[in-house]
Motif scaffolding. Sequence first.
Motif, PDB file in Angstrom:
ATOM      1  N   LYS B 278     -29.346  -3.524  24.826  1.00  7.12           N
ATOM      2  CA  LYS B 278     -28.636  -2.265  25.016  1.00  7.12           C
ATOM      3  C   LYS B 278     -27.781  -2.317  26.271  1.00  7.12           C
ATOM      4  CE  LYS B 278     -30.240   2.274  23.586  1.00  7.12           C
ATOM      5  NZ  LYS B 278     -31.470   3.079  23.625  1.00  7.12           N
ATOM      6  N   GLU B 279     -28.415  -2.760  27.377  1.00  9.26           N
ATOM      7  CA  GLU B 279     -27.700  -2.832  28.655  1.00  9.26           C
ATOM      8  C   GLU B 279     -26.880  -4.113  28.755  1.00  9.26           C
ATOM      9  OE1 GLU B 279     -27.771  -0.293  30.754  1.00  9.26           O
ATOM     10  OE2 GLU B 279     -29.183   0.780  29.430  1.00  9.26           O
ATOM     11  N   GLN B 280     -27.038  -4.986  27.795  1.00  5.93           N
ATOM     12  CA  GLN B 280     -26.333  -6.270  27.776  1.00  5.93           C
ATOM     13  C   GLN B 280     -26.578  -7.069  29.056  1.00  5.93           C
ATOM     14  OE1 GLN B 280     -22.249  -5.847  26.525  1.00  5.93           O
ATOM     15  NE2 GLN B 280     -22.946  -5.162  24.518  1.00  5.93           N
ATOM     16  N   GLU B 281     -27.862  -7.224  29.388  1.00  7.16           N
ATOM     17  CA  GLU B 281     -28.160  -8.020  30.575  1.00  7.16           C
ATOM     18  C   GLU B 281     -29.508  -8.726  30.398  1.00  7.16           C
ATOM     19  OE1 GLU B 281     -28.434  -5.233  33.767  1.00  7.16           O
ATOM     20  OE2 GLU B 281     -30.353  -4.461  33.058  1.00  7.16           O
ATOM     21  N   VAL B 282     -29.720  -9.763  31.220  1.00  3.85           N
ATOM     22  CA  VAL B 282     -30.981 -10.496  31.172  1.00  3.85           C
ATOM     23  C   VAL B 282     -31.857 -10.012  32.314  1.00  3.85           C
ATOM     24  CG1 VAL B 282     -32.054 -12.772  31.234  1.00  3.85           C
ATOM     25  CG2 VAL B 282     -29.788 -12.491  30.212  1.00  3.85           C
ATOM     26  N   ARG B 283     -33.101  -9.644  31.998  1.00  2.20           N
ATOM     27  CA  ARG B 283     -34.032  -9.168  33.017  1.00  2.20           C
ATOM     28  C   ARG B 283     -35.117 -10.214  33.267  1.00  2.20           C
ATOM     29  NH1 ARG B 283     -34.614  -3.042  31.642  1.00  2.20           N
ATOM     30  NH2 ARG B 283     -32.463  -2.402  32.075  1.00  2.20           N
ATOM     31  N   PHE B 284     -35.784 -10.073  34.386  1.00  6.21           N
ATOM     32  CA  PHE B 284     -36.931 -10.921  34.742  1.00  6.21           C
ATOM     33  C   PHE B 284     -36.630 -12.408  34.547  1.00  6.21           C
ATOM     34  CE2 PHE B 284     -38.465  -7.198  32.227  1.00  6.21           C
ATOM     35  CZ  PHE B 284     -38.721  -6.356  33.303  1.00  6.21           C
ATOM     36  N   GLY B 285     -35.405 -12.822  34.773  1.00 10.27           N
ATOM     37  CA  GLY B 285     -35.064 -14.209  34.490  1.00 10.27           C
ATOM     38  C   GLY B 285     -34.700 -14.999  35.728  1.00 10.27           C
ATOM     39  N   VAL B 286     -34.703 -16.321  35.568  1.00 14.68           N
ATOM     40  CA  VAL B 286     -34.226 -17.214  36.615  1.00 14.68           C
ATOM     41  C   VAL B 286     -33.112 -18.057  36.010  1.00 14.68           C
ATOM     42  CG1 VAL B 286     -34.796 -19.194  38.064  1.00 14.68           C
ATOM     43  CG2 VAL B 286     -36.436 -17.307  37.790  1.00 14.68           C
ATOM     44  N   ALA B 287     -31.983 -18.138  36.740  1.00 21.99           N
ATOM     45  CA  ALA B 287     -30.850 -18.866  36.183  1.00 21.99           C
ATOM     46  C   ALA B 287     -30.300 -19.848  37.200  1.00 21.99           C
ATOM     47  CB  ALA B 287     -29.760 -17.896  35.758  1.00 21.99           C
ATOM     48  N   ILE B 288     -29.674 -20.921  36.674  1.00 25.68           N
ATOM     49  CA  ILE B 288     -28.909 -21.810  37.540  1.00 25.68           C
ATOM     50  C   ILE B 288     -27.467 -21.307  37.482  1.00 25.68           C
ATOM     51  CG2 ILE B 288     -28.148 -24.184  37.922  1.00 25.68           C
ATOM     52  CD1 ILE B 288     -30.594 -25.001  36.166  1.00 25.68           C
ATOM     53  N   PRO B 289     -26.917 -20.826  38.612  1.00 21.53           N
ATOM     54  CA  PRO B 289     -25.561 -20.278  38.565  1.00 21.53           C
ATOM     55  C   PRO B 289     -24.566 -21.319  38.052  1.00 21.53           C
ATOM     56  CG  PRO B 289     -26.602 -19.864  40.696  1.00 21.53           C
ATOM     57  CD  PRO B 289     -27.493 -20.785  39.958  1.00 21.53           C
ATOM     58  N   ARG B 290     -23.709 -20.904  37.197  1.00 21.70           N
ATOM     59  CA  ARG B 290     -22.644 -21.744  36.631  1.00 21.70           C
ATOM     60  C   ARG B 290     -23.197 -22.978  35.900  1.00 21.70           C
ATOM     61  NH1 ARG B 290     -17.247 -20.516  39.708  1.00 21.70           N
ATOM     62  NH2 ARG B 290     -17.842 -18.414  40.316  1.00 21.70           N
ATOM     63  N   GLY B 291     -24.478 -22.967  35.605  1.00 22.47           N
ATOM     64  CA  GLY B 291     -25.096 -24.127  34.952  1.00 22.47           C
ATOM     65  C   GLY B 291     -24.556 -24.369  33.556  1.00 22.47           C
ATOM     66  N   LEU B 292     -24.351 -23.300  32.798  1.00 18.96           N
ATOM     67  CA  LEU B 292     -23.882 -23.461  31.418  1.00 18.96           C
ATOM     68  C   LEU B 292     -22.466 -24.031  31.403  1.00 18.96           C
ATOM     69  CD1 LEU B 292     -24.570 -23.009  28.430  1.00 18.96           C
ATOM     70  CD2 LEU B 292     -23.511 -20.754  28.605  1.00 18.96           C
TER      71      LEU B 292
END
Lengths: 342, 456
Positions: B278-292
């Motif tokens: 709904k909010e179009q966002e990922v919660r409670f997550g860990v990401a590598i910035p610009r990794g994709l």
Amino acid sequence: MFNVPILNLVWFILVGVLFTGYAILDGFDLGVGTLHLFTKTDAERRVMLNSIGPVWDGNEVWLVTGGGALFAAFPEVYASVFSGFYLAFILLLFALIFRAVAIEFRSKMEMGWWRQMWDVGFSIGSVLSALLIGVALGNIALGVPLDANHEYAGTFLGLLRPYPLLLGVTTVALFAMHGAIYGVLKTEGKLHEKLRSWAKRSVAIFVVCYILVTLATLLWVPHMTETLGAYPWLYVVAVFNALAIANIPREINLGRDFRAFLSSCLAMVALMTLFGIGMFPNMVFSMPSPENSLTVINAASSQKTLWIMLIIAIIGVPLVLTYTAVIYRIFRGKVRLGPMSY
Amino acid sequence: MDVLTLARLQFAFTVGFHYLFPPLSIGLGLLLVIMEGTWLATGKPIYHQMARYWTRIFGLIFAIGVATGIVMEFQFGTNWSVYSRFVGDVFGSALASEGIFAFFLESGFLALLLFGWDRIGPKLHFFATCMVALGAHFSAVWIIVANSWQQTPAGYHLVETAAGRWRAEITDFWALVFNPSTVDRLTHTVLGAWQAGAWMVVSVSAWYLLKKKHTDFAGRGLKIGLIVAVVASLLQLVSGHDSAVGVSRNQPAKLAAFEALYKTGPAPLWLFGWVNEKEQEVRFGVAIPRGLSLLVSGNPNEPVTGLDKIPEGDRPPVNVVFQTYHAMVAIGMGLIALSIFSLIQLLRGAIYEQRWLLGLLVLAVLGPQLANQLGWASAEIGRQPWIVYGLLRTADAFSKTVGAQPIVASLVLFSLVYALLFAVFIFLLNHKIQHGPEESDLPPTTPLQQEPRADV
């Protein structure tokens, strides 16, 4: 005789060949399954199972490939028949599943109830498969209600009419006869003698069914005999069929088991040829609106696809026939139970 | 429930159940070739015993694979007749090739593999084993060709039929076979199958070692299994990367769903998280910035297409695709680490005393099975709402003549029968494992010397 592109005719024949191959090969598997419960001892039942043990799943592949070829060459037939006969095909699937896993599971455990349970599953699965295949053939011959979009407009119970049911019973009898003769080939001793007498009896039952089907076809399904009427030389096939069937009890009495089996195979080829002659150029008759019938033209894939598949078949089929023949040769002779047997 | 949902449920359930078995057939097929080949090369009876032991288990798995596979071939027609009419010209040739080139080979030579030990010479038997393995791999080829065409259609044109319907017809057979995603997806699937087979052998061997039974047999089995597992899982890393790059090129909506990327731009790579659609966002997550961005193009600043560039009606469900995809990746990474670590411990000879590690290896058989199922789920749900990407919607493709009631009936029956099959399968598999390898399988048999048994 009909204005049909050659590739469509070729694929009508090839699909017929695949289903005939299925009838001949899995026919004896299903026949052995039909007779299975008539044997009483565990040793006899294991011999029955192992007579088809190494080959049954290769034989079932003829159905899979026939279905694939139907999908590829005549997608409209595949889509209309499989969705139209929904419950019948689902039942056929369950029958085939039980048949298959019963063979695999039965002898893995010693318990009597376990083996009895899978014996029943094997036998019912086999009888039901044969019956439903016959009923399906009976329906596409007799005609089913199709609308202008080639969609089936009937019900499940609408499939269980007398003529298709008669063809179903005839198929069970045909496969039982074929399986009994195969069993005669593969067994020895007491069981061999039993199967020999069952083979004779099942020939008689099949002949009665076959006469009834012929009469019913002449009475109720006149369109199946139109081509024969127009081209009387095609009666050669019918005569050949009668001779092949008549030859079966003769060869059994003479003790020439392999020739009896060969006669049974040839009778099946002739029966399927007669069926094909009756249907052509239709693949599913539509009743009551014959103009909606599915034919080798309006149900077919493009000429390009039919051509590509013909090349695939020309490369693949000789290979398949070669190693199938080699494998049957390796497993020829009477059944011996060993440590890897079912 | 409506007919569409029921038909999808039934397909998902029956294909999910079926797909427990073919990867094992493919993977065990390869391992059987290695085991029997090792026996022929070394002449050590224990490899003969091993090949025969795993042949029995292979036979059990194969039978259920065949029985549940025929359901799949019929189901396109029974439940997806609109789809069948649309793709028959294209899809059918792949399916027919599968029958002619793969299934016949597999099932024909299976007879020799299972029942030919005493009838043919060892070299011919080895040839049969190779043909069964080859047939199993061919069957993967053709079904993946057909499925990949659904993902990235190529080599076709749309034609209106006499009945006024549109359908896809072949223009170029090889373009169809080698459509843009075939090679990536085939490699990925086959490596997944090798892992399934390898971990099955690893798991059973580890269990014997844990129980201190059949230790020589189990130690050698563990070694073969772990070597295949290490090789396959490392190759899978390369293949997985190539697949993701391919998806970014061919199916941007799917890649965006994999990573829950709503906004086009330089994109992060999530390790885990929960998508709030709904909010179009990922919660409670860990990401590598610009990794994709870095992974798919090699450039951290390269923009990646987000769901904002995809019309709303053409977007797949995001969270389920995200979760299944990330779970698959996590399991894959875990299997790499576990297989390498365990192989090192085995080569050092230390593994026999590391009971915790052996216990972990017993359970690890679930890893590739889960990853295979989850990966397929994310690939197929990520293709939604299309059944043939960009050409035919799933919602338009089901059989119009089949009502909800018959599907409920068949779905209930499938559930009951498959539950029974599964229970019996696990029971028999367990029985065979408990029973262990046969002593009588140790000495090699020679052809046609077996005496007829008196009890027949």
